[in-house]
Design a protein around this motif. Sequence first.
Motif, PDB file in Angstrom:
ATOM      1  N   GLY A 289       0.848  -1.425   0.081  1.00 38.79           N
ATOM      2  CA  GLY A 289      -0.068   0.090   0.141  1.00 38.79           C
ATOM      3  C   GLY A 289       0.689   1.313  -0.021  1.00 38.79           C
ATOM      4  N   SER A 290       2.054   1.203   0.021  1.00 35.50           N
ATOM      5  CA  SER A 290       2.748   2.394  -0.074  1.00 35.50           C
ATOM      6  C   SER A 290       3.026   3.247  -1.411  1.00 35.50           C
ATOM      7  N   PRO A 291       3.778   4.152  -1.513  1.00 36.56           N
ATOM      8  CA  PRO A 291       4.100   4.907  -2.856  1.00 36.56           C
ATOM      9  C   PRO A 291       4.978   4.118  -3.638  1.00 36.56           C
ATOM     10  N   ALA A 292       5.928   3.362  -2.718  1.00 41.76           N
ATOM     11  CA  ALA A 292       7.097   2.684  -3.618  1.00 41.76           C
ATOM     12  C   ALA A 292       6.449   1.552  -4.132  1.00 41.76           C
ATOM     13  N   ALA A 293       5.408   0.710  -3.444  1.00 45.28           N
ATOM     14  CA  ALA A 293       4.747  -0.457  -4.027  1.00 45.28           C
ATOM     15  C   ALA A 293       3.915   0.025  -5.316  1.00 45.28           C
ATOM     16  N   ALA A 294       3.304   1.037  -4.953  1.00 48.07           N
ATOM     17  CA  ALA A 294       2.704   1.328  -6.394  1.00 48.07           C
ATOM     18  C   ALA A 294       3.141   1.786  -7.630  1.00 48.07           C
TER      19      ALA A 294
END
Length: 140
Positions: free
Chosen positions: A46-51
Amino acid sequence: GGPAAAARQQARASDPIQAVQGLAALRDLAFSTGELGLFDEVNAGGSPAAAADARTAERLRSSGHVLAGFSSTLAELHLEDGATAARALVRVRSSSSAYEEKDAGGSVVGTGPATTSRQLRLVLVTVGGAWRISEILPGD
């Protein structure tokens, strides 16, 4: 065994500097081998890096392509003040290699250039007792 096992072991290090190097190696393997599930071991859900990685991973998954030869190089790793057991900020200088985008049959369908070294700040959080990347911020 193999590169994934070594990268996993390093990514599980309690030292954020060591963990970042293992996380980067796992990310490289995900792109270069098509083992896109490795991203779950790199980024906090759910993090910006994951996105950001999910967007690239979805393009690769839907096309069946891999980024052959992709690797990143980290240098000048520095843990910023204020780290806790749950959150750390690691400053790095990062660059990536040139690569070939290959289809499922191994044919080259595109290429990517090497990137020049740039300063980044990686926000790490702990997930299940292991460091994961939450955000990648400009280092300047």
